[in-house]
Design a protein around this motif. Structure first.
Motif, PDB file in Angstrom:
ATOM      1  N   ASN A 112       0.545  -1.637  -0.548  1.00 49.27           N
ATOM      2  CA  ASN A 112       0.168  -0.053   0.153  1.00 49.27           C
ATOM      3  C   ASN A 112       1.025   1.625  -0.514  1.00 49.27           C
ATOM      4  O   ASN A 112       0.105   2.568  -0.301  1.00 49.27           O
ATOM      5  N   ASN A 113       1.716   0.753   0.338  1.00 48.32           N
ATOM      6  CA  ASN A 113       2.596   2.335   0.342  1.00 48.32           C
ATOM      7  C   ASN A 113       3.531   2.475  -1.289  1.00 48.32           C
ATOM      8  O   ASN A 113       4.279   3.417  -0.928  1.00 48.32           O
ATOM      9  N   CYS A 114       4.104   1.535  -1.686  1.00 45.79           N
ATOM     10  CA  CYS A 114       4.393   2.068  -2.884  1.00 45.79           C
ATOM     11  C   CYS A 114       3.825   2.672  -3.690  1.00 45.79           C
ATOM     12  O   CYS A 114       4.755   3.861  -4.066  1.00 45.79           O
ATOM     13  N   THR A 115       2.433   3.246  -3.512  1.00 45.74           N
ATOM     14  CA  THR A 115       1.768   4.210  -5.002  1.00 45.74           C
ATOM     15  C   THR A 115       1.843   5.259  -4.411  1.00 45.74           C
ATOM     16  O   THR A 115       1.898   6.149  -5.271  1.00 45.74           O
ATOM     17  N   THR A 116       2.368   5.091  -2.226  1.00 43.59           N
ATOM     18  CA  THR A 116       1.969   6.577  -2.120  1.00 43.59           C
ATOM     19  C   THR A 116       4.089   7.382  -2.219  1.00 43.59           C
ATOM     20  O   THR A 116       4.123   8.057  -1.782  1.00 43.59           O
ATOM     21  N   GLY A 117       4.495   6.692  -1.897  1.00 44.89           N
ATOM     22  CA  GLY A 117       6.546   6.500  -2.168  1.00 44.89           C
ATOM     23  C   GLY A 117       6.973   6.278  -0.278  1.00 44.89           C
ATOM     24  O   GLY A 117       7.862   7.120  -0.299  1.00 44.89           O
ATOM     25  N   ARG A 118       5.977   6.274   0.766  1.00 44.02           N
ATOM     26  CA  ARG A 118       5.843   6.306   1.721  1.00 44.02           C
ATOM     27  C   ARG A 118       6.935   5.090   2.047  1.00 44.02           C
ATOM     28  O   ARG A 118       6.920   4.361   1.829  1.00 44.02           O
ATOM     29  N   ALA A 119       7.567   5.515   3.295  1.00 43.86           N
ATOM     30  CA  ALA A 119       8.941   4.742   4.144  1.00 43.86           C
ATOM     31  C   ALA A 119       8.308   4.016   4.578  1.00 43.86           C
ATOM     32  O   ALA A 119       7.389   4.400   5.593  1.00 43.86           O
ATOM     33  N   VAL A 120       8.617   2.584   5.107  1.00 48.71           N
ATOM     34  CA  VAL A 120       7.982   1.926   6.327  1.00 48.71           C
ATOM     35  C   VAL A 120       8.949   1.619   6.939  1.00 48.71           C
ATOM     36  O   VAL A 120      10.371   1.458   6.956  1.00 48.71           O
ATOM     37  N   ASP A 121       8.706   1.565   8.217  1.00 58.82           N
ATOM     38  CA  ASP A 121       9.374   1.342   9.561  1.00 58.82           C
ATOM     39  C   ASP A 121       9.563  -0.102   9.701  1.00 58.82           C
ATOM     40  O   ASP A 121       8.492  -1.359   9.977  1.00 58.82           O
TER      41      ASP A 121
ATOM     42  N   ALA B 290      19.593   1.595  16.804  1.00 61.86           N
ATOM     43  CA  ALA B 290      19.309   2.833  17.593  1.00 61.86           C
ATOM     44  C   ALA B 290      18.577   3.805  17.414  1.00 61.86           C
ATOM     45  O   ALA B 290      17.904   4.381  17.294  1.00 61.86           O
ATOM     46  N   VAL B 291      18.571   4.006  16.254  1.00 58.27           N
ATOM     47  CA  VAL B 291      17.146   4.570  14.613  1.00 58.27           C
ATOM     48  C   VAL B 291      16.672   3.394  14.434  1.00 58.27           C
ATOM     49  O   VAL B 291      17.246   2.745  13.531  1.00 58.27           O
ATOM     50  N   PRO B 292      15.252   4.024  14.600  1.00 57.70           N
ATOM     51  CA  PRO B 292      14.025   2.433  13.339  1.00 57.70           C
ATOM     52  C   PRO B 292      15.063   2.932  11.755  1.00 57.70           C
ATOM     53  O   PRO B 292      15.051   3.782  11.254  1.00 57.70           O
ATOM     54  N   LEU B 293      14.848   1.183  11.335  1.00 58.86           N
ATOM     55  CA  LEU B 293      15.053   1.043  10.178  1.00 58.86           C
ATOM     56  C   LEU B 293      13.615   1.772   9.173  1.00 58.86           C
ATOM     57  O   LEU B 293      12.822   1.201   9.194  1.00 58.86           O
ATOM     58  N   CYS B 294      13.573   3.050   8.727  1.00 60.93           N
ATOM     59  CA  CYS B 294      12.664   2.921   7.439  1.00 60.93           C
ATOM     60  C   CYS B 294      13.448   2.847   5.980  1.00 60.93           C
ATOM     61  O   CYS B 294      14.244   3.357   5.510  1.00 60.93           O
ATOM     62  N   ALA B 295      12.211   1.840   5.105  1.00 62.14           N
ATOM     63  CA  ALA B 295      13.330   2.091   3.504  1.00 62.14           C
ATOM     64  C   ALA B 295      11.569   2.105   2.798  1.00 62.14           C
ATOM     65  O   ALA B 295      10.650   1.860   3.671  1.00 62.14           O
ATOM     66  N   ILE B 296      11.821   3.047   1.491  1.00 64.12           N
ATOM     67  CA  ILE B 296      10.741   3.111   0.836  1.00 64.12           C
ATOM     68  C   ILE B 296      10.626   1.437   0.058  1.00 64.12           C
ATOM     69  O   ILE B 296      12.013   1.397  -0.920  1.00 64.12           O
ATOM     70  N   PRO B 297       9.441   1.065   0.075  1.00 65.34           N
ATOM     71  CA  PRO B 297       9.043  -0.050  -1.348  1.00 65.34           C
ATOM     72  C   PRO B 297       8.984  -0.094  -2.422  1.00 65.34           C
ATOM     73  O   PRO B 297       8.055   1.144  -2.846  1.00 65.34           O
ATOM     74  N   ILE B 298       9.668  -0.615  -3.588  1.00 67.40           N
ATOM     75  CA  ILE B 298       9.139  -0.423  -4.755  1.00 67.40           C
ATOM     76  C   ILE B 298       8.526  -1.237  -5.140  1.00 67.40           C
ATOM     77  O   ILE B 298       9.204  -2.451  -5.467  1.00 67.40           O
ATOM     78  N   GLN B 299       7.567  -1.512  -6.643  1.00 63.18           N
ATOM     79  CA  GLN B 299       6.809  -2.851  -6.497  1.00 63.18           C
ATOM     80  C   GLN B 299       7.388  -2.968  -7.801  1.00 63.18           C
ATOM     81  O   GLN B 299       7.631  -2.062  -9.115  1.00 63.18           O
ATOM     82  N   ASP B 300       7.990  -4.208  -7.826  1.00 61.68           N
ATOM     83  CA  ASP B 300       9.190  -4.882  -9.380  1.00 61.68           C
ATOM     84  C   ASP B 300       7.875  -5.073 -10.637  1.00 61.68           C
ATOM     85  O   ASP B 300       6.454  -5.584 -10.428  1.00 61.68           O
TER      86      ASP B 300
END
Length: 495
Positions: free
Chosen positions: A162-171, A485-495
């Motif tokens: 659901n985050n792929c269309t918005t380009g939001r990072a995922v925790d 120490a810092v939560p990992l946030c990354a942006i998923p990209i649908q292939d």
């Protein structure tokens, strides 16, 4: 009592402790203890621990050897920092070192008296292990729940998609935690405990981490038992409040099930909770269901999600390694297909990535403290009865005598290697070994590999805000478990 009186009282107590300490060491150490730094009066070697004891102890081992003695206040402690010494303690002398040093933080709500993790190996502990091993972690039960794991991981993939269309990072850690938590709750209660799209998963994760941080924090009450009634640092008070919050999550579900079972027309759920309630009804012991559930949920959710987060962080920090892992997955499993547990054995590079993650980031860096049940002779040294024994799994995983370039993330070191983390290869013991090995290892193995493989197979990933891999903060926080120490946030990209 005013402050000056309190200080005077503490000084007198500490002086008595020092005298008792010297007498105790003379009486108990008839044999030769392993070497170690010279202790200071009263406090011993407490100042040697630092804010990350796993690192401090690994550094001290370079001077004093892989089996060394520290005097931590009133508590004589032997630290194990090599695979060879770990084998001596956890395999050759497994029964002698099967006891537990009970941390004051887990005395909250008398949790230590009902916890499978912190109980000494008495009949009640054996009963809890038997229940876990025969009702939830058997191969047959795990195989029967494979569809449930597939469903929960697919929900995780859909949630991230659901985050792929918005380009939001995922925790990453938060998403993995919610997935693992709901898998455990469906296995136990036949319902989701949290909504991945709400704050509930984050709130539970926050409570669990705070508990791990509090339990892992150096505590004067552990080093000077006479100070326990005072709880000078307030650690037991905090752990009590956190345990109460965790119990609140279970109370409603247990009461709801009791009412359900009381209805004559209600069919059995046949999940783990039904099994526990049956056991409580048919057993004369004061069987503590909430204590066992706390062990299961806290250990199971925290360690698995942290491993996923550390693995994804290392892969994002090393794009070439990430590319290799994704390439293997896409060559083995068609893009539009879901990863199955049966696929894992055909993914040697993924298996190597998980092993390398556990080598660098063991879930419990110092393991749960062991205690000598009798005097034990090891390699010419005598470990007296009641000595606390710490196994530095973090230090063993970074031992330069075993691992070339030990601080680098190199999954290739495990390709073609037979070294595994199931407790028989002591250079890699993130889940312990012997009779105290983590009972949830079989479930963790399946969940971690399946979740990580699904995240890599379904999406390519990039760092947010134009961040480069070199800019990533790879530090960690120390507690009973490790957390970034810092939560990992990354942006998923649908292939």
């Amino acid at each position: 009592m005013d402050y000056s009186t309190l200080v005077l009282w503490i000084s007198l107590v500490c002086s008595c402790i020092h005298v008792f300490n010297l007498l105790a060491r003379k009486q108990s150490c008839k044999g030769k203890l392993p070497p170690g730094p010279v202790p200071l009066p009263i406090v011993g070697n407490l100042f040697k621990l630092g804010d990350k004891p796993n690192e401090s102890l690994a550094e001290l081992a370079k001077t004093y050897g892989p089996l060394m003695t520290l005097q931590l206040g009133r508590v004589t402690t032997v630290v194990v920092c090599s695979a060879k010494m770990a084998k001596e303690v956890l395999q050759k002398n497994d029964q002698a070192f099967a006891g537990r040093t009970v941390l004051d933080a887990v005395r909250a709500l008398r949790h230590n008296e009902a916890s499978m993790v912190f109980l000494n190996p008495n009949p009640y502990w054996k009963k809890l292990r038997m229940l876990s091993n025969t009702q939830i972690f058997t191969s047959q039960r795990l195989d029967s729940n494979e569809g449930l794991r597939r469903q929960k991981v697919q929900q995780l993939v859909s949630h991230i998609g659901n985050n792929c269309t918005t380009g939001r990072a995922v925790d990453i850690g938060r998403a993995a935690f919610a997935c693992t938590l709901n898998l455990l709750s469906n296995t136990t209660f036949s319902v989701d405990l949290v909504d991945p799209n709400s704050e509930s998963a984050h709130e539970f994760k926050d409570v669990v981490w705070k508990l791990m941080e509090v339990v892992g924090k150096p505590n004067l009450s552990d080093y000077f038992p006479l100070l326990r009634p005072i709880d000078l640092q307030g650690i037991r008070r905090r752990s009590t409040a956190l345990l109460k919050k965790i119990h609140e999550y279970f109370d409603g579900l247990i009461q709801e099930r009791l009412l359900y079972r009381a209805s004559s027309n209600s069919p059995r759920m046949n999940d783990f909770l039904d099994t526990l309630l049956d056991h409580k009804e048919n057993d004369d012991d004061k069987f503590d269901i909430k204590a066992l559930l706390t062990d299961l949920f806290v250990a199971g959710s925290e360690t698995s999600s942290n491993t996923i987060e550390f693995a994804m962080a290392e892969l994002l920090h090393s794009p070439q390694t990430m590319a290799k892992a994704r390439s293997e997955l896409l060559q083995t499993i068609i893009l539009d297909q879901q990863v199955e547990e049966s696929d894992i054995a055909r993914l040697p590079y993924l298996l190597a990535v998980v092993k390398e993650t556990l080598r660098l980031h063991p879930p419990v860096p110092l393991m749960i403290p062991h205690r000598a049940e009798s005097n034990v002779d090891i390699c010419g040294f005598t470990i007296p009865k009641n000595t606390q024994v710490l196994v530095n799994a973090w230090g063993i995983g970074r031992d330069a005598d075993i691992w070339p370039n030990p601080n680098a993330f190199i999954p290739e070191r495990f390709l073609g290697s037979q070294v595994d983390f199931r407790g028989q290869d002591f250079e890699l013991i993130p889940f312990g070994s012997g009779r105290r090995i983590c009972p949830g290892l079989p479930l963790a193995y399946r969940m971690v590999h399946l979740m990580l493989a699904s995240l890599l197979h379904s999406f390519s990933w990039k760092l947010p805000d134009e961040m480069s891999p070199e800019d990533m903060d790879m530090r960690y926080k120390f507690g009973l478990t490790l957390q970034r120490a810092v939560p990992l946030c990354a942006i998923p990209i649908q292939d």
